[in-house]
Design an enzyme around this catalytic site. Sequence first.
Site, short mmCIF file in Angstrom:
data_model
loop_
_atom_site.label_atom_id
_atom_site.label_comp_id
_atom_site.label_asym_id
_atom_site.label_seq_id
_atom_site.Cartn_x
_atom_site.Cartn_y
_atom_site.Cartn_z
N LYS A 1 0.85 -1.19 0.00
CA LYS A 1 0.00 0.00 0.00
C LYS A 1 0.88 1.24 0.00
O LYS A 1 1.45 1.61 1.03
CB LYS A 1 -0.92 0.05 1.21
CG LYS A 1 -2.01 1.14 1.07
CD LYS A 1 -2.56 1.61 2.40
CE LYS A 1 -1.78 2.77 2.97
NZ LYS A 1 -1.87 4.03 2.16
N GLU B 1 9.09 0.80 11.21
CA GLU B 1 10.12 1.85 11.13
C GLU B 1 9.38 3.16 11.31
O GLU B 1 8.66 3.61 10.42
CB GLU B 1 10.83 1.77 9.77
CG GLU B 1 12.21 2.42 9.79
CD GLU B 1 12.16 3.88 9.41
OE1 GLU B 1 12.09 4.71 10.37
OE2 GLU B 1 12.21 4.21 8.23
N CYS C 1 12.61 10.66 8.39
CA CYS C 1 12.45 10.13 9.75
C CYS C 1 13.73 10.26 10.55
O CYS C 1 13.70 10.42 11.77
CB CYS C 1 11.99 8.68 9.70
SG CYS C 1 13.04 7.60 8.73
N GLU D 1 8.25 15.15 16.95
CA GLU D 1 8.71 15.12 15.56
C GLU D 1 7.87 16.08 14.72
O GLU D 1 6.65 15.94 14.62
CB GLU D 1 8.60 13.70 14.99
CG GLU D 1 9.15 13.57 13.59
CD GLU D 1 9.08 12.16 13.05
OE1 GLU D 1 10.03 11.73 12.38
OE2 GLU D 1 8.05 11.48 13.31
#
Length: 511
Positions: free
Chosen positions: A195, A270, A304, A405
Amino acid sequence: MINTMPRAQDSAAMLARLRKRNDVCLMFVDNAFVEAADGATRTLLNPASAEPVAVVAEGGAADANAAIAAARRAFDEGPWGEMPAQDRARLLFRLADKIEEHADELTRMETLNNGKPLRETGYDVADAAGCFRYYAGLATKPQGQTYDVPAPSQSLTVREPIGVCGQIIPWNYPLLMAVWKLAPALAAGNTCVLKPSELTPLTALRLAQFIEELEFPAGVVNIVTGPGATVGATIAESHLVDKVAFTGGTMTGRSIMRAATGNLKKISLELGGKSPNVVFEDADFATAVDYALFAIYANAGQVCSAGSRLLLQESLHDRFVGALVERAKKIRVGDGFDPQTEMGPLISKAHAEKVEKYIATGRDEGAHLACGGHRLEGELGQRGNFIVPTIFTQTTPQMKVVQEEIFGPVLVVQTFKDESDAIRLANDTIYGLAGGVFTNDVAKGHRVLRKLRAGITWLNTYHPTYNEAPWGGYEQSGIGRELGTYGYEAYTEVKQINVNLAVEPSGWFSG
């Protein structure tokens, strides 16, 4: 700023290669390009201009289930898992060749869909081809072990494919993340339901065409477009899926982890990061400044592992920040097709607004805005999702901009007194994905790296990634590793085999 958007005919020619029906780009299920079961579609927008790029089938739960069923049949009944490793490797090598043959097209398509500069997407495409080649080579290498056990037994282990693998990827590296997931899974003999992000599916769909042209067996690779709330959730919950691999935000990772408990499927996660970049006073000054910029502003901070927390030794602070601000203001922000562009737009209007809210929060919390903090000015800034490089100083560890973040071009600066203070501040986070250290004292650099609670670390550099080396993090940055032999093993089950070489009764029972 020169605005050199791709000519309309160039964009049309690129997109014309995608498989369509009634001008809708189709998803790939069981070796067929299909519309969404309910006919839903999504219009993709160019992040640099907000102009429509393409209309794509918007899959839902029914489409995800059809893909899962196809992958299940392909694994349980099809030839893929039983295919000799050499044959699987041959197909993956040819897929790498296809990517290289169409590198310019894929590079431009990625920039059109994602917005990042051509020089970045070019590297991503090259890495994608290299990743398929790495795992094609690894597929034929020794994987098991044998053990010296008492006679007359022989004991050994083999690695076998897990089965059906659901793979959910983000929008910041659309093609590369697809390949990071597909390459090791396919090399190991699994079947896949991928996906892509609903915002950036185009290069994954082009990859599906290469897979069709190379005549992969039906159902081995399925690519379902659509949102995480339906397609992603269905993949994570399905009892026909044996493993789910996800790259994205930590909150979504928790949801996937909960959903996976239904059949205790294997998971690889992750997730996010708030990575420290530690600069000591004895570092090479020009190198440290240069990499501090690259650590946070590559891909507009939508990485990331971005070095989003800059930790400076106190004696270095004023000089370093002065140089950093001066260079940050000179970064050329613009459309990814402009050869002069060094930093592109954020992925969407909604994401840009989220980053702006963090900037407002930083101001409200009392951080000093050293530069940036606003949209790009001019016509391009009015149309696209551009935020200029931003730096906050005079921060405290408790601030949201330091702890959370942001996933954008926003750098927060902290100061430390000595080595132990640097380590304490660097580890003051719920994340543990990455970290960098800059110092000319190699012994000190290694000491600090060993103390960082992070899965990926760099000394006197930042961001290099290698297909041969593992990628993943500690704590709330995820579970498991991708890339390298670790990434291959994550798509295998270990089976113990014990063989009796003396075929005769054991005599254990007297009767």
